[in-house]
Design an enzyme around this catalytic site. Structure first.
Site, PDB file in Angstrom:
ATOM      1  N   ALA A 274      56.788  34.797  60.271  1.00 23.37           N
ATOM      2  CA  ALA A 274      57.273  35.955  59.511  1.00 23.37           C
ATOM      3  C   ALA A 274      57.481  35.569  58.046  1.00 23.37           C
ATOM      4  CB  ALA A 274      58.564  36.463  60.126  1.00 23.37           C
ATOM      5  N   ARG A 275      58.044  34.384  57.817  1.00 26.81           N
ATOM      6  CA  ARG A 275      58.289  33.936  56.435  1.00 26.81           C
ATOM      7  C   ARG A 275      56.974  33.755  55.689  1.00 26.81           C
ATOM      8  NH1 ARG A 275      62.640  29.350  58.387  1.00 26.81           N
ATOM      9  NH2 ARG A 275      64.398  30.779  58.652  1.00 26.81           N
TER      10      ARG A 275
ATOM     11  N   PHE B 135      72.639  20.848  55.874  1.00 22.62           N
ATOM     12  CA  PHE B 135      73.258  22.015  56.528  1.00 22.62           C
ATOM     13  C   PHE B 135      73.611  21.737  57.972  1.00 22.62           C
ATOM     14  CE2 PHE B 135      68.656  22.431  56.033  1.00 22.62           C
ATOM     15  CZ  PHE B 135      68.234  22.389  57.343  1.00 22.62           C
TER      16      PHE B 135
ATOM     17  N   LEU C 239      60.815  49.338  31.468  1.00 20.80           N
ATOM     18  CA  LEU C 239      60.836  50.791  31.669  1.00 20.80           C
ATOM     19  C   LEU C 239      62.118  51.445  31.163  1.00 20.80           C
ATOM     20  CD1 LEU C 239      58.349  50.129  33.554  1.00 20.80           C
ATOM     21  CD2 LEU C 239      59.028  52.156  34.816  1.00 20.80           C
TER      22      LEU C 239
ATOM     23  N   GLU D   5      65.380  36.267  56.793  1.00 17.70           N
ATOM     24  CA  GLU D   5      64.392  35.264  57.214  1.00 17.70           C
ATOM     25  C   GLU D   5      64.608  33.929  56.516  1.00 17.70           C
ATOM     26  OE1 GLU D   5      61.926  36.012  59.406  1.00 17.70           O
ATOM     27  OE2 GLU D   5      61.926  38.202  59.400  1.00 17.70           O
TER      28      GLU D   5
END
Lengths: 245, 385
Positions: free
Chosen positions: B243-244, B384, B339, B364
């Site tokens: 997914a990442r 971690f 903008l 994710e």
């Protein structure tokens, strides 16, 4: 039913148009190419007819190898096989001769193409192919059904529609809304690579035209609002500034 | 399409056709409707079927299970072109492809694959992925959800949160501790007794994607719904790698949409009698954005080639996800500045992308956790744990 769909390989409608070699060649650098939008509709209707009634679809393109991505896309959308006549198309007569030559060898029931390409916009190839094959041709066709070997179709005419019926084989130049516009799905894209793409050499055709040079249309001028009561001023401006009268 | 280094030339003919096809789809079917759905904070559920029809769900899985059989670069390009429309739509595709179909394909039984994958690929079923818990976000290994064996079925208790697609999902791939205490996957179906999916409302980000919780209150899970392979926390984490990887590509799409909008605006907006694109400060912004987008495109392409050959590592994917999402967020912020006031309105896609990317940089694997994954890779010392 054997259907032949002829596709053009044309610059994307948003491409910036420029020329090289003293305005005698179109500058292809950085230009994205697409299947001609009218041809896309012809192909989409062919796929719908095949899904409903069975048959085969062959895609035909007259052009060089840089058109192959567009041919693969047509195969991904639903054509069964493809033929590319390996040549740089010279003019409408040249292209029509190549198409007619292929068609004569394969006896298709239906030959579909866009009403016109969107680069040179001649809009005559379908008529020329019909003449060369000795079969009827119609354009622009916006609705098409095949029933009992007959084509029932609608053609756009000035101020309305003309409903016609004709026996096959036929050549038709197509336009929206003849079919739901299609984009290929992943499965179509993955199977397109294994579908046959036959490359054939062109038949010789006498040169009937030659290109002198290209030129771009004049840049869009500033919009001027002229009140109704000053209509005379509008006429003067059209004569002196726009020089269209 | 912004492609300053002609990366298109590095793609296969199929890759290019897939990119063009999905780009057409985004231009015709996502861009015209997405702003309205974002303003209403509504998920355009009908698009899931369209994704299925086009083969955008399970792009890389085998055709025998309804997948597309395409390579990883094709999947990346799908993510890029869909996220040019909206990160929420890309999230839906990422979750379904990488986090629902992916684990069922890799860790499921043959029966489970046949039962679920074709229906997920067609968009008939919508799936979600339950890993994060209220107290275990960056530290999923500490999860508390667990299931016990009561003979002919399992009983699941616990909860998950921040789950994309949860409120509407028909199927949930949920990770929980098995009776031996190891993390294992289960397939839950909507309607199972004790299984609820409350929606998380009032989000200012990913407003086109439905997000919610998964609550398990003594849910009876049939034995055949357990994923037999893939024990341990590494199983869900390897799904996250996929997914990442898609996010690393997707973020480029959001950045390109912002950048192209800003280039056009800078050419049209007149101040001090000339387009604002004529000012050096605007040109500096645009030049730096193009540079960063180009670098991100090269990172994504190279990662794709590594992934195609089965060599992409978790740390490489972390680098790409972290870099490319941060790049996209920075590009969106700079474009918003170009903008001016118009940048905050729904007339332009900038603020929607900007708000979306604030989620993308966190989900994710947060921006900081990816940095620590790289830190651990460099030093060999995880910070971690």
């Amino acid at each position: 039913m054997k259907i032949l769909v002829c596709i053009t390989n044309v610059p994307d409608t948003t491409a910036k148009i420029s020329f090289t070699d003293n305005n005698t060649k179109f500058n292809k650098a950085g230009v994205q190419y697409i299947i001609g939008p009218y041809d896309d509709y012809a192909l989409a209707r062919a796929v719908e007819l095949k899904e409903a009634q069975g048959g085969t679809i062959t895609v035909l393109h007259v052009g060089e190898a840089d058109s192959d991505p567009q041919i693969r896309k047509a195969l991904a959308i639903g054509a069964d096989d493809a033929i590319r006549v390996n040549t740089e198309p010279a003019d409408s007569y040249y292209v029509a001769t190549q198409i007619a030559h292929i068609a004569q060898q394969n006896s298709y029931d239906l030959i579909l193409m866009g009403r016109e390409s969107i680069d040179f916009n001649s809009g005559v190839v379908h008529g020329l192919v019909g003449e060369m094959l000795g079969i009827p041709s119609f354009s622009p066709v916006m609705k098409l059904d095949i029933k009992d070997g007959k084509a029932e179709f609608a053609r756009e005419i000035d101020g309305g529609k003309e409903y016609l019926e004709a026996t096959l084989p036929l050549v038709l130049g197509c336009q929206e809304p003849i079919a739901e516009w299609k984009i290929p799905n992943m499965r179509g894209i993955m199977t397109a690579r294994t579908k046959p793409l036959q490359v054939v050499e062109p038949v010789s055709v006498d040169d009937m035209t030659s290109l002198e040079s290209y030129s771009l249309p004049a840049p869009k001028g500033e919009c001027k609002m002229i009140p109704v009561e000053e209509a005379e001023k509008l006429i003067t401006l059209l004569r002196t500034e726009a020089k269209v009268l | 399409m912004t492609d300053f280094f002609n990366i298109d030339e590095l793609l296969t003919e199929e890759n290019r056709l897939i990119r063009q096809t999905v780009a057409e789809f985004t231009n015709n079917e996502i861009k015209p409707i997405i702003e309205e759905y974002a303003q209403k904070a509504e998920f355009p559920a009908y698009l899931v079927r369209r994704f299925g029809e086009l083969g955008l769900l399970g792009t890389t899985l085998p055709e025998a299970y309804g997948g597309g059989g395409a390579d990883s670069i094709s999947y990346g390009l799908v993510c890029q072109e869909i996220e040019r429309g909206d990160s929420g739509m890309r999230s839906t595709i990422s979750v379904q492809s990488s986090l629902v179909m992916g684990p069922i394909y890799r860790y499921g039984s043959e029966e489970q694959k046949k039962k679920y994958l074709p229906r997920l690929a067609s968009g008939e079923l919508l799936g979600c992925f339950g890993l994060t818990e209220p107290d275990y976000g960056s530290n999923p290994a500490g999860m508390k959800s667990r299931f016990t064996d009561v003979g002919d079925h399992f009983i699941l208790n616990g909860s998950k949160t921040w789950i994309s697609n949860a409120p509407l999902a028909d199927v949930a791939v949920v990770w929980a501790r098995n009776p031996e205490g190891r993390v294992q996957g289960l397939i839950l179906e909507r309607g199972m007794e004790g299984f609820t999916t409350p929606e998380i409302k009032n989000k200012w980000s990913l407003r086109t994607s439905a997000t919610g919780e998964l609550v398990f209150d003594h849910v009876k899970v049939p034995r055949q719904n357990i994923l037999p392979k893939g024990l341990g926390i590494s199983a869900p984490l390897s799904c996250l790698d996929n997914a990442r990887y898609g996010i690393a590509w997707g973020a480029i799409g959001a950045a390109i949409d912002c950048y192209e909008t800003a280039v056009k605006y800078a050419g049209e907006r007149i101040q001090f009698d000339k387009p604002i694109g004529a000012f050096q400060l605007t040109q500096k912004k645009l030049a730096e954005m193009l540079t960063e987008i180009t670098k991100a495109q090269l990172v994504a392409w190279r990662l794709g080639t590594l992934k195609n050959s089965g060599k992409a590592t978790t740390a490489q994917i972390s680098l790409a996800k972290r870099n490319n999402v941060a790049m996209a967020l920075q590009v969106a912020r700079e474009c918003r500045q170009i903008l001016g006031g118009m940048g905050i309105t729904g007339e332009y896609p900038i603020m929607r992308h900007l708000m979306n990317l604030e989620s993308v940089i966190t989900y994710e694997g947060t921006h900081d956790i990816h940095l620590l994954i790289l830190g651990a890779e460099i030093t060999g010392i995880p910070a971690f744990k």
